[in-house]
Write an enzyme that holds these catalytic residues in place. Structure first.
Site, PDB file in Angstrom:
ATOM      1  CG  ASP A 122     -11.656  -0.822  -9.241  1.00  0.00           C
ATOM      2  OD1 ASP A 122     -12.550  -1.069  -8.411  1.00  0.00           O
ATOM      3  OD2 ASP A 122     -10.857  -1.679  -9.647  1.00  0.00           O
ATOM      4  CG  HIS A 129      -5.891  -6.974  -3.876  1.00  0.00           C
ATOM      5  ND1 HIS A 129      -5.615  -8.017  -4.740  1.00  0.00           N
ATOM      6  CD2 HIS A 129      -5.864  -5.844  -4.636  1.00  0.00           C
ATOM      7  CE1 HIS A 129      -5.440  -7.536  -5.966  1.00  0.00           C
ATOM      8  NE2 HIS A 129      -5.581  -6.226  -5.930  1.00  0.00           N
ATOM      9  NE  ARG A 138       4.583  -2.187  -5.041  1.00  0.00           N
ATOM     10  CZ  ARG A 138       3.319  -2.206  -5.451  1.00  0.00           C
ATOM     11  NH1 ARG A 138       3.035  -1.995  -6.716  1.00  0.00           N
ATOM     12  NH2 ARG A 138       2.335  -2.433  -4.613  1.00  0.00           N
ATOM     13  CD  GLU A 195      -8.416  -6.949  -9.977  1.00  0.00           C
ATOM     14  OE1 GLU A 195      -7.179  -6.995  -9.895  1.00  0.00           O
ATOM     15  OE2 GLU A 195      -9.056  -5.887  -9.983  1.00  0.00           O
ATOM     16  CD  GLU A 197     -12.758  -4.476  -7.874  1.00  0.00           C
ATOM     17  OE1 GLU A 197     -13.428  -3.428  -7.767  1.00  0.00           O
ATOM     18  OE2 GLU A 197     -11.694  -4.550  -8.507  1.00  0.00           O
ATOM     19  CD  GLN A 236      -3.316  -5.024 -14.054  1.00  0.00           C
ATOM     20  OE1 GLN A 236      -3.994  -6.050 -14.189  1.00  0.00           O
ATOM     21  NE2 GLN A 236      -3.215  -4.403 -12.902  1.00  0.00           N
ATOM     22  CE1 TYR A 240       2.523  -2.445 -13.426  1.00  0.00           C
ATOM     23  CE2 TYR A 240       1.369  -0.897 -12.014  1.00  0.00           C
ATOM     24  CZ  TYR A 240       2.341  -1.851 -12.186  1.00  0.00           C
ATOM     25  OH  TYR A 240       3.125  -2.214 -11.128  1.00  0.00           O
TER      26      TYR A 240
END
Lengths: 411, 411
Positions: A122, A129, A138, A195, A197, A236, A240
């Site tokens: 992926d 995004h 962040r 998501e 995609e 997640q 992660y």
């Protein structure tokens, strides 16, 4: 170009499309078919009747559980084959007109996972995004990480749990960390997300140690699908760092059943966004490598009331598929027939074009109103998420159908 | 227990071991063999001669490119089969004694990748390794991340580029970031490293949505291999935030050719380290799930001069294989026959038991002296790295052979 078949003007599966898939009817063996309007043309049947000019084709290639053996024939075979199918569906003197049994109504068929997925990677190639995620988790002022504009960031995913559209998805359980606590708890994910995609499928392998050049990459790409990379945001978040997403993603991903070929998408090629700073030479490309493909996300409640959550477009991608493949193999990593490569979540600039609930509801702070009056921060049990995709230009429409999945409660 | 074959006392492939692999001789078809001493017993040959009591065995299962079809028979077949092989090699009246053609000298055979790898996941389960990496790259006082003692951290890896011992590895090229700069450069990796790991192989699949319980996990594990997770530290450093290692790892990994069964490893079970804080219930286990397996890393220069770089042991693992599998599937992720799961780098407490150059040379600050008088911070072109592994107790020795790979210059 017009078929003698009756095809609705707004069908995803126009005479210009002719995507490949795997279907069965009742207890019949799985076989290769091509979607046309509301029907499927049975390619095993067409070959058995000897209708293709290429008499060296082994009909067994079309009586398979997956498209891999057919893709392995190579584009020198499959591209003319698709053109022959087009001719058979256009020519007024086509022998197919007298063979109605070779056409199966899509409603009467089961559609299966079209490829045996060898490896799945992926990417993370939508600037919008990556910027949104950076702002949410962040530093809003330095949302993009330093490497992002220099390379198409990617990571390996789980091939085993990729399922075909229509497969129910069980809400995963796992470890999550309550706000302000240091000990995790265990239970069903509370932050289920989709998501939006696309994915591309490899039809030509490469050898270990031999990078694929950016301008040769499309030779390896058989076609594209819609791809929902289901994500459990709370699982997640806890797991992660430092090695990336794992159980927050690998419980399931959903792909659409029809593989739309690059040839069918040719009219929809567009220039990609300007890449600045300039990319390293191995990522330079010539020509139009982005595609203008409309992408919609719909949420359908248990009662069947549908709300469009997002309208995005594949042309927003910063890094194109050729660059992704050139990057993936520049270190010598080899690719195989049946590999699947996800684009990463495709978000547009506008708030109603974001490709995940995380972004659409801005981490749950701005719930989405649905048509039935309820609202959603994330996906609830019994909600169905439907990805749709289509390209349209000068009366030519090439669509992907849908990638659909309903979330069932944890067991 | 003693075989009528002449087997050296220090052979990895004693009568207690009998690991499975795939071999060929000259242009013969690939087939299943069992390593015994310096020879290979040809199981296709044994079945063709009708020597197994189980007459329902299809001999075609042993004339295959991979072990997957044999593993798919299930432990109810393969465990007694291995015992029958043992009997045939022990019994003084064994019909095999008159069939020397069924034994092939390992020197005369080619050993191949033993399994068709479906999915590959790498864990990060050695506390000493994770602590070392934390000290080197993050905060020496808080070296372990908050999640590390609560779950076996893992991430998906690349299956396509896993090669069998003996395959040369081309030094990868890629993007790296020079110290103090903001723009990456492109070229051959300058920080080539090995990672000393073991891997386990799945012989029984699970269904999507159905977690595997910790105390049932070993039913799914066919056996173990040595595993070198080659790493390009400079490529990895620039790419891995936020989604984990990618091109720094996926150019190649090396596995040993013989799969040592869990049954052969039974005498070497030991208690794992105490896990504190207490793990969540789905990670609790009963019995001895760690294994006392000695692991060595040897560097051989171009001229063939060998230096042992590290002596580690698999029993140092904080998280065991059963916990890894229970965690991997707790969200419903399914596993398949042929999946490979890497342990993560296995470092011991002592400085000469670390499982990577990164740790052994403390990021290149303490070069290692080799026997030929040269020194290494990282791996140079034409260096060969050899992983070895063996368990030994009360005169019983069960070994893995080796996982060997030579680094060739970038092209």
């Amino acid at each position: 170009m017009k078929s003698w078949l009756n095809i609705s003007d707004n069908s995803d599966f126009s005479i210009h499309n002719l995507p490949f898939g795997i279907f069965s009817v009742g207890a019949s063996k799985k076989r290769v078919g091509v979607a046309i309007g509301e029907q499927i043309l049975d390619l095993y049947g067409v070959t058995s009747k000897g209708l293709f000019k290429n008499k060296t084709l082994d009909k067994k290639v079309f009586l398979q559980d997956y498209l891999n053996p057919m893709m392995a024939l190579g584009k020198s075979i499959t591209v003319p084959l698709r053109e022959e199918i087009q001719n058979l569906l256009v020519s007024t003197r086509s022998p197919l007109r007298k063979m109605p049994k070779l056409f199966i109504n899509q409603k009467d068929a089961s559609l299966h996972l079209p490829i045996k997925i060898t490896d799945y990677t992926d990417f993370y190639s939508s600037k919008e995004h990556a910027t949104n995620v950076g702002k949410l988790f962040r530093d809003p002022k330095n949302a993009l990480l330093p490497n992002w504009k220099h390379l198409p960031v990617g990571y390996h995913g789980r091939a085993s749990s990729i399922v075909v559209s229509g497969t129910d998805i069980i809400r995963p359980k796992g470890q999550t960390i309550p706000m302000g606590k240091s000990k995790p708890i265990f239970g069903p994910s509370r932050l289920m997300d989709f998501e939006l995609e696309t994915g591309f499928v490899i039809g030509k392998k490469s050898e270990l140690g031999k990078p694929i050049k950016c301008n040769k990459a499309e030779e390896h790409i058989f076609g594209m699908v819609l791809f929902n990379d289901w994500s459990a945001r709370d699982i997640q978040k806890w797991e992660y760092v430092p090695l990336g997403p794992f159980l927050g993603k690998n419980f399931a991903s959903t792909i659409s059943p029809w593989i739309v070929t690059l040839e069918a998408l040719k009219p929809f090629r567009v220039q990609g966004p300007k890449q600045s700073p300039k990319v390293l030479p191995y990522l330079e490309y010539r020509g139009k490598k982005n595609f203008d493909i409309n992408l919609d996300v719909v949420l359908e409640t248990k009662e069947g009331i549908a709300t469009t959550l997002s309208r995005s477009n594949f042309q927003f991608m910063y890094w194109n598929m050729s660059q992704q493949l050139a990057h993936h193999t520049v270190n010598g990593c080899n690719i195989n027939i049946g590999d699947l490569y996800g684009s990463g979540t495709i978000s547009g600039k506008r708030k109603n074009s974001y490709g995940s609930m995380l972004e659409l509801t801005w981490r749950g702070t701005k719930p989405i109103k649905l048509k039935d009056g309820t609202s959603r921060k994330f996906i609830q049990d019994h909600d169905t998420i439907i990805l749709k995709g289509y390209a349209e230009k000068k009366g030519i429409r090439v669509g992907f159908g849908e990638a659909r999945g309903k979330i069932l409660p944890s067991k």
